[in-house]
Scaffold this active site. Structure first.
Site, PDB file in Angstrom:
ATOM      1  N   SER A  39      13.939   4.009   4.216  1.00 49.07           N
ATOM      2  CA  SER A  39      14.752   3.173   3.345  1.00 49.07           C
ATOM      3  C   SER A  39      14.045   1.846   3.069  1.00 49.07           C
ATOM      4  CB  SER A  39      16.093   2.908   4.023  1.00 49.07           C
ATOM      5  OG  SER A  39      16.719   1.820   3.409  1.00 49.07           O
ATOM      6  N   LYS A  78       0.435  -5.440  29.928  1.00 52.00           N
ATOM      7  CA  LYS A  78       1.577  -5.405  30.852  1.00 52.00           C
ATOM      8  C   LYS A  78       1.172  -4.553  32.048  1.00 52.00           C
ATOM      9  CE  LYS A  78       6.064  -3.308  31.560  1.00 52.00           C
ATOM     10  NZ  LYS A  78       7.074  -2.385  31.036  1.00 52.00           N
TER      11      LYS A  78
HETATM   12  C1  LIG Z   1      18.141  -4.386  22.888  1.00 54.00           C
HETATM   13  C2  LIG Z   1      17.057  -3.363  22.868  1.00 54.00           C
HETATM   14  C3  LIG Z   1      15.839  -3.629  23.510  1.00 54.00           C
HETATM   15  C4  LIG Z   1      14.830  -2.666  23.535  1.00 54.00           C
HETATM   16  N1  LIG Z   1      13.673  -2.924  24.217  1.00 54.00           N
HETATM   17  C5  LIG Z   1      12.748  -1.957  24.320  1.00 54.00           C
HETATM   18  C6  LIG Z   1      11.550  -2.177  25.066  1.00 54.00           C
HETATM   19  O1  LIG Z   1      11.283  -3.250  25.603  1.00 54.00           O
HETATM   20  N2  LIG Z   1      10.672  -1.161  25.153  1.00 54.00           N
HETATM   21  C7  LIG Z   1      10.890   0.047  24.557  1.00 54.00           C
HETATM   22  O2  LIG Z   1      10.061   0.948  24.707  1.00 54.00           O
HETATM   23  N3  LIG Z   1      11.991   0.266  23.820  1.00 54.00           N
HETATM   24  C8  LIG Z   1      12.920  -0.697  23.686  1.00 54.00           C
HETATM   25  N4  LIG Z   1      14.034  -0.469  22.934  1.00 54.00           N
HETATM   26  C9  LIG Z   1      14.131   0.770  22.162  1.00 54.00           C
HETATM   27  C10 LIG Z   1      13.291   0.644  20.891  1.00 54.00           C
HETATM   28  O3  LIG Z   1      13.687  -0.492  20.160  1.00 54.00           O
HETATM   29  C11 LIG Z   1      13.457   1.870  20.009  1.00 54.00           C
HETATM   30  O4  LIG Z   1      13.278   3.014  20.795  1.00 54.00           O
HETATM   31  C12 LIG Z   1      12.430   1.884  18.912  1.00 54.00           C
HETATM   32  O5  LIG Z   1      12.403   0.681  18.217  1.00 54.00           O
HETATM   33  C13 LIG Z   1      12.663   3.030  17.960  1.00 54.00           C
HETATM   34  O6  LIG Z   1      13.565   2.746  16.966  1.00 54.00           O
HETATM   35  P1  LIG Z   1      13.779   3.829  15.820  1.00 54.00           P
HETATM   36  O7  LIG Z   1      12.519   3.978  15.053  1.00 54.00           O
HETATM   37  O8  LIG Z   1      14.389   5.038  16.419  1.00 54.00           O
HETATM   38  O9  LIG Z   1      14.906   3.165  14.914  1.00 54.00           O
HETATM   39  P2  LIG Z   1      14.807   1.961  13.849  1.00 54.00           P
HETATM   40  O10 LIG Z   1      13.801   0.956  14.220  1.00 54.00           O
HETATM   41  O11 LIG Z   1      16.211   1.503  13.675  1.00 54.00           O
HETATM   42  O12 LIG Z   1      14.315   2.651  12.509  1.00 54.00           O
HETATM   43  C14 LIG Z   1      15.178   3.432  11.709  1.00 54.00           C
HETATM   44  C15 LIG Z   1      14.493   3.769  10.402  1.00 54.00           C
HETATM   45  O13 LIG Z   1      15.320   4.664   9.673  1.00 54.00           O
HETATM   46  C16 LIG Z   1      15.435   4.208   8.331  1.00 54.00           C
HETATM   47  N5  LIG Z   1      16.690   4.709   7.778  1.00 54.00           N
HETATM   48  C17 LIG Z   1      17.941   4.576   8.273  1.00 54.00           C
HETATM   49  N6  LIG Z   1      18.824   5.176   7.448  1.00 54.00           N
HETATM   50  C18 LIG Z   1      18.108   5.718   6.422  1.00 54.00           C
HETATM   51  C19 LIG Z   1      18.442   6.453   5.244  1.00 54.00           C
HETATM   52  N7  LIG Z   1      19.697   6.768   4.935  1.00 54.00           N
HETATM   53  N8  LIG Z   1      17.442   6.815   4.417  1.00 54.00           N
HETATM   54  C20 LIG Z   1      16.145   6.508   4.685  1.00 54.00           C
HETATM   55  N9  LIG Z   1      15.781   5.822   5.783  1.00 54.00           N
HETATM   56  C21 LIG Z   1      16.752   5.430   6.639  1.00 54.00           C
HETATM   57  C22 LIG Z   1      15.352   2.691   8.427  1.00 54.00           C
HETATM   58  O14 LIG Z   1      14.981   2.106   7.206  1.00 54.00           O
HETATM   59  C23 LIG Z   1      14.250   2.567   9.486  1.00 54.00           C
HETATM   60  O15 LIG Z   1      12.994   2.706   8.862  1.00 54.00           O
HETATM   61  C24 LIG Z   1      15.038  -1.425  22.881  1.00 54.00           C
HETATM   62  C25 LIG Z   1      16.239  -1.176  22.208  1.00 54.00           C
HETATM   63  C26 LIG Z   1      17.247  -2.117  22.206  1.00 54.00           C
HETATM   64  C27 LIG Z   1      18.542  -1.811  21.501  1.00 54.00           C
END
Ligand SMILES: Cc1cc2nc3c(=O)[nH]c(=O)nc-3n(C[C@H](O)[C@H](O)[C@H](O)COP(=O)(O)OP(=O)(O)OC[C@H]3O[C@@H](n4cnc5c(N)ncnc54)[C@H](O)[C@@H]3O)c2cc1C
Length: 496
Positions: A39, A78
């Site tokens: 997105s 780290k």
């Molecule tokens: C408070 C917190 C602290 C954290 N700290 C750590 C840490 O220190 N170390 C660690 O390893 N992990 C950590 N994590 C976990 C880590 O942040 C996530 O595992 C990692 O960022 C992966 O995110 P993601 O790609 O799954 O989701 P997101 O980063 O949310 O990406 C989602 C993607 O999907 C897209 N998208 C959503 N809906 C649609 C749609 N309808 N159409 C097209 N695209 C769409 C968005 O645009 C985005 O590109 C933490 C999490 C939290 C909540």
């Protein structure tokens, strides 16, 4: 046949998965095209700054140079997590090196809180190196190899952007559009997805990396979740970036600080140009405003002009990570807790398992899917149990949060018996199953002994390992963390 894979979502999960699958497709010589659609409007979550050592293998498989990765994502080393105040006024380390395994088993097995010694300092060299801010490798050590095990602190947004560039250069197709609908067959297979640009995208395999929205797995396929909030009470985080222009620490340290607070805990991570802070807390006991005020007060008045981010999360796992022709990876598959930095690791694990399974998916799709789901279940239980351990072994009872987090009901069922046994003896290898575990004997030893949980009467008279010679050599031969980072940035800018 497997000709097209469509990954939806361009956060850390999307780009790590896309690049890893691209690697496995080439390794298995599969004529398959990977497309990633993300997105342009929905931002990525943008936290995930601490990693575990598996990240080095992941990035090396992807094929990006270590200097490139570190420079582009502002990475630092780290080597351990330093836990402060998880028992009132005490501190211990969970380092990545556990030295002298087997020769020291009798000493470790006889370890007791009553001996008055520090388990971490006895069995790790990294704890000592961290005190002197020595890098875990020299600039001459080949990339991703280590003199001592290490991971990175990094800017997850910048890492994903660099992996996007890298992936495109390796043939991954990249589209920017919102997925508005999925077309699901009566058999429960996703046939295609519609975008707000009027395109219909079809694929043989869909990977849902849409973060907490879980657009395909939770939304289109309606897969529900298992809830672990009974064992992991924290469900919010308030975060802040502190640039070094605003406040420079004395040193850029090689460890994550994990400081227990009144209603949860706080991370403190040093990147190359800034620190990342986050107070992880339970909304049952603290409001968002109170949490932000508490983070600011703890850090000091230099936070006045800095903005804070607020995040909600739930400790959940999708009941199936793989259903039909759709696999969920990253937050769309679930999330437990930021403690012990397992989020990115779970992505690496799932994406590598999927990559290794692509051939199985062609030959035996149902078996491949069941196997994948079983392994993900095991991983969630492993990480859940290990995170739960940090809370339930605490002696803190000073706030409602700590009384709830250490109550009998908060102890995960898989830990209950073991904790009773470990009161009277150290953990041993046979307490853990599974060859691929991240958190097994080494990690449990450091936490259980750091928390002074194991407390039988002292026995045996074993000599302690002596690290003095090795430490002296390290101080002579390895650069400081800052020296290493300076060299890295200099050579990265020369390479540009
Ligand atoms: C408070 C917190 C602290 C954290 N700290 C750590 C840490 O220190 N170390 C660690 O390893 N992990 C950590 N994590 C976990 C880590 O942040 C996530 O595992 C990692 O960022 C992966 O995110 P993601 O790609 O799954 O989701 P997101 O980063 O949310 O990406 C989602 C993607 O999907 C897209 N998208 C959503 N809906 C649609 C749609 N309808 N159409 C097209 N695209 C769409 C968005 O645009 C985005 O590109 C933490 C999490 C939290 C909540």
């Amino acid at each position: 046949m497997l000709k097209n894979i469509l990954i939806v979502g361009g956060g850390s999960a999307g780009w790590i998965t896309a690049n890893l699958l691209n690697h496995f497709i080439q390794r298995f010589e599969l004529p398959c095209q990977i497309t990633l659609v993300e997105s342009p409007d929905i931002p990525t979550i943008g936290v995930g700054e601490a990693t575990v050592p598996s990240i080095r293998r992941t990035m090396s498989l992807i094929g990006i140079a270590e200097g490139d990765l570190m420079a582009s994502s502002e990475a630092t080393f780290k080597c351990l997590i330093r836990f402060e105040n998880w028992n009132d006024g005490q501190s211990y380390d969970h380092p990545f090196d556990r030295r002298h395994r087997t020769q020291t088993d009798p000493l470790a097995e006889a370890w007791t809180a009553q001996n008055g010694k520090d388990f971490d300092r006895t069995f790790s060299v990294l704890t000592n190196l961290a005190d002197h801010n020595i890098a875990p490798k020299s600039p001459q050590t080949p990339q991703y190899l280590a003199n001592f095990p290490y991971a990175y602190h990094l800017d997850a947004i910048k890492m994903a952007l660099r992996l996007a560039e890298f992936g495109r250069s390796k043939g991954i197709l990249h589209k920017r559009a919102n997925i508005t609908e999925a077309n699901v067959s009566p058999e429960g297979l996703i046939e295609s997805v519609e975008t707000d640009q009027g395109e219909t995208l079809s694929a043989d395999l869909f990977v849902d990396c849409t973060g907490f929205r879980s657009v395909l797995m939770g939304g289109a396929l309606g897969v529900g979740v298992k809830d672990y909030s009974k064992y992991l009470l924290c469900d919010r985080a308030v975060t802040m970036r502190v640039p070094y222009e605003v406040h420079k620490p004395e040193r850029i340290v090689t460890y994550t600080r994990s400081i227990a607070r009144d209603h949860g805990w706080q991370w403190d991570i040093n990147l190359h140009t800034r620190r990342g802070l986050g107070y992880v807390y339970s909304s049952q006991f603290l409001s968002d405003d109170e949490a932000e005020a508490s983070l600011r007060k703890f850090e000091g008045p230099h936070t006045d002009g800095l903005s804070a981010g607020r995040l909600k999360f739930a400790s959940i796992q999708r009941k199936q990570a793989w259903k039909g022709n759709c696999v969920a990876i990253g937050l769309s598959a679930g999330f437990l807790e930021p403690l012990e930095s397992s989020g990115l690791y779970m992505i690496e694990f799932a994406a590598q398992m999927l990559g290794n399974t692509l051939i199985d998916y062609i030959n035996a799709p149902a078996a491949a899917q069941r196997n994948f789901n079983r392994n993900m279940d095991d991983l969630y239980e492993e990480v859940m149990g290990f995170i739960n351990l940090h809370y339930v072994t605490s002696t803190r009872r000073d706030t409602e949060f700590w009384r709830a987090a250490t109550s009998q009901e908060a102890i995960w069922d898989g830990l209950q018996d073991k904790l009773e046994i470990w009161r009277n003896r150290s953990p041993i290898d046979y307490d853990f199953h599974g060859s691929q575990r991240l958190f097994a004997l080494d990690s449990f030893e450091f936490v259980l002994h750091g928390m002074k949980w194991v407390n039988p009467p002292p026995r045996g008279n074993y000599a302690l390992p002596d690290h003095s010679e090795l430490l002296a050599q390290c101080r002579q031969k390895l650069p400081t963390h800052e020296q290493f980072l300076e060299l890295l940035i200099r050579s990265a800018s020369q390479a540009r």
